[in-house]
Design an enzyme around this catalytic site. Structure first.
Site, mmCIF file in Angstrom:
data_model
loop_
_atom_site.group_PDB
_atom_site.id
_atom_site.type_symbol
_atom_site.label_atom_id
_atom_site.label_comp_id
_atom_site.label_asym_id
_atom_site.label_seq_id
_atom_site.Cartn_x
_atom_site.Cartn_y
_atom_site.Cartn_z
ATOM 1 N N HIS A 176 -6.746 -5.956 -1.766
ATOM 2 C CA HIS A 176 -5.605 -5.082 -1.480
ATOM 3 C C HIS A 176 -4.598 -5.727 -0.538
ATOM 4 O O HIS A 176 -3.390 -5.630 -0.750
ATOM 5 C CB HIS A 176 -6.133 -3.781 -0.861
ATOM 6 C CG HIS A 176 -5.087 -2.751 -0.599
ATOM 7 N ND1 HIS A 176 -4.425 -2.085 -1.608
ATOM 8 C CD2 HIS A 176 -4.579 -2.261 0.576
ATOM 9 C CE1 HIS A 176 -3.563 -1.226 -1.079
ATOM 10 N NE2 HIS A 176 -3.638 -1.318 0.241
ATOM 11 N N SER B 85 0.837 -1.192 0.000
ATOM 12 C CA SER B 85 0.000 0.000 0.000
ATOM 13 C C SER B 85 0.877 1.249 0.000
ATOM 14 O O SER B 85 1.737 1.399 -0.865
ATOM 15 C CB SER B 85 -0.968 -0.045 1.190
ATOM 16 O OG SER B 85 -1.958 0.939 1.072
ATOM 17 N N ASP C 217 -8.605 -5.094 -6.030
ATOM 18 C CA ASP C 217 -8.190 -4.086 -5.050
ATOM 19 C C ASP C 217 -9.161 -2.905 -5.095
ATOM 20 O O ASP C 217 -9.292 -2.226 -6.119
ATOM 21 C CB ASP C 217 -6.766 -3.622 -5.390
ATOM 22 C CG ASP C 217 -6.191 -2.681 -4.342
ATOM 23 O OD1 ASP C 217 -6.944 -2.229 -3.466
ATOM 24 O OD2 ASP C 217 -4.978 -2.409 -4.417
#
Length: 424
Positions: free
Chosen positions: A371, A260, A336
């Site tokens: 994600h 991330s 995601d």
């Protein structure tokens, strides 16, 4: 009379067979494993062609109860094996040897928005696995338990050393594998959830790589407010230099990994003066800075928020990807809902191609994965709360079975990538 005698004989035979059959047995082999290793779960000494349920339960470090269950039918020998037999219902279906682990979810009545993250890597998750009569839910009452076994799932292998680092302004935890070294190493950075998650670094060390898990936001020992990034480029330069200078680490065999926002920092750090990593691994991260998201309180997904910010704000500051000179792996969860991962992967690939560096780029892309691509067999959380000055419900995306497959495959290929670029 003859017919009655035969019936009585059959009944006596069944009674005799049941009286000498051993008690049902459930095994998990090995009982103690690292969390990225498979366990073989089998049951035996059951009636043939019989419905049963396998249930797994454990407490998180915060005390929340997580559980999963699956329905199986025994074969003609009265056995079943999760490595080869099909679940016909429950938390997952089909042949999934580790389904009991990756399909875990908070038990009914637990808090909303939970994400399973190991807080203390020096202790295991203790998983109670039970065998229940019939195709049932573990929350039904009463439920007859036929057999049980306890499995330990560890993040640290024996001999791995853990050291908290609070020096020269750095806040992190260093893990050193057993043995004399010098070891290849990874600088490990997580996302905007902040704090200091150690479990990926401890697993790297368990696989022979020193790893420095670095905090950069949301930690009590960092300067400034906890909900903003208050460290500069020099902080990340110092963290990389710390690894290079360490007596147990090979200075020319240091890589960087990030998830991330930590992915953005991974690539950005690689372009800083004096930083020459041997390889980079980015997981579902942006290639531009968007710190403002740290202060958003919304039920929207971060992917949608990012799109809004890109429209309403000045353009994101893109890093100089063309300056990267080492092998780079970028991992994409195609579902995601937090970051524009597919688009970011395209941009990285195009930029490196234009710079004549296509040979440095490796792309892994997983349909159905969200994600939070974490170490294998970790439960998926599609949406969870993250906390800054206020709580934010963040939508991560992903579907359990394909996400689990992505985590298993990505971890294997990450370790292969590290082996290729940090040991040879």
């Amino acid at each position: 009379c003859l017919r009655y005698a035969v019936l009585i004989g059959d009944a006596l035979q069944q009674i005799l067979a049941s009286s000498i059959r051993p008690a049902p047995l459930l095994t998990a082999t090995p009982v103690r494993t690292l969390v990225d290793e498979q366990a073989c779960i089998k049951a035996s000494f059951l009636p043939s062609n019989h419905p049963v349920t396998v249930c797994a339960r454990m407490r998180s470090d915060e005390g929340d109860l997580w559980q999963s269950f699956a329905h199986y039918n025994t074969n003609s020998r009265g056995t079943f094996d999760l490595n080869s037999d099909l679940s016909v219902g429950g938390s997952y279906s089909g042949c999934e040897p580790m389904g009991l682990f990756w399909s875990m979810q908070p038990a009914p009545g637990e808090r909303d928005g939970l994400r399973l993250r190991k807080k203390c890597v020096e202790s295991p998750y203790t998983v109670h696995i039970s065998l229940l009569e019939g195709h049932v839910s573990p929350n039904q009452e009463p439920v007859k338990e036929l057999a049980a076994v306890t499995a330990e799932r560890w993040y640290m292998a024996p001999g791995v050393k853990r050291q908290e680092i609070r020096q020269n302004g750095l806040v992190g935890t260093l893990f050193i594998p057993p043995g004399p070294g010098p070891f290849p190493a990874m600088l490990d950075m997580w996302g905007m959830g902040g704090g200091l998650p150690e479990y990926r670094s401890s697993l790297f060390a368990s696989r022979g790589y020193a790893s420095f898990c670095l905090a950069y936001v949301g930690h009590k020992d960092l300067p400034g407010p906890p909900n903003t990034i208050n460290v500069r480029d020099s902080y990340f330069q110092a963290a990389f230099q710390f690894l290079q200078d360490h007596s147990h680490i090979a200075a020319d065999k240091v890589g960087i990994v990030g998830l991330s926002y930590g992915c953005y920092l991974t690539f950005h750090t690689a372009t800083l003066a004096g930083v020459k990593p041997a390889c980079l691994i980015g997981i579902n991260g942006p290639v531009g800075s968007s710190r403002e998201i740290l202060r958003v309180n919304s039920l929207l997904s971060l992917k949608h928020i990012l799109c809004i910010l890109q429209i309403l704000m000045k353009p994101l500051v893109l890093m100089q990807l063309e300056e990267i000179t080492c092998p780079l792996m970028y991992i994409v969860g195609e579902d995601d809902l937090s970051v524009l991962s597919i688009e970011n992967a395209d941009l990285i690939e195009e930029t490196l191609r234009a710079a004549g560096k296509s040979h440095l780029f490796t792309r892994l892309s997983y349909p159905g994965a969200g994600h939070l691509i974490e170490p294998p067999y970790s439960p998926m959380s599609r949406a969870t709360f993250i906390f800054f000055s206020c709580s934010v419900m963040t939508v991560w995306g992903g579907h359990p079975a394909p996400h689990a497959a992505a985590q298993e495959d990505a971890w294997k290929k990450m370790l292969e990538f590290m082996e290729l670029n940090l040991r040879r």
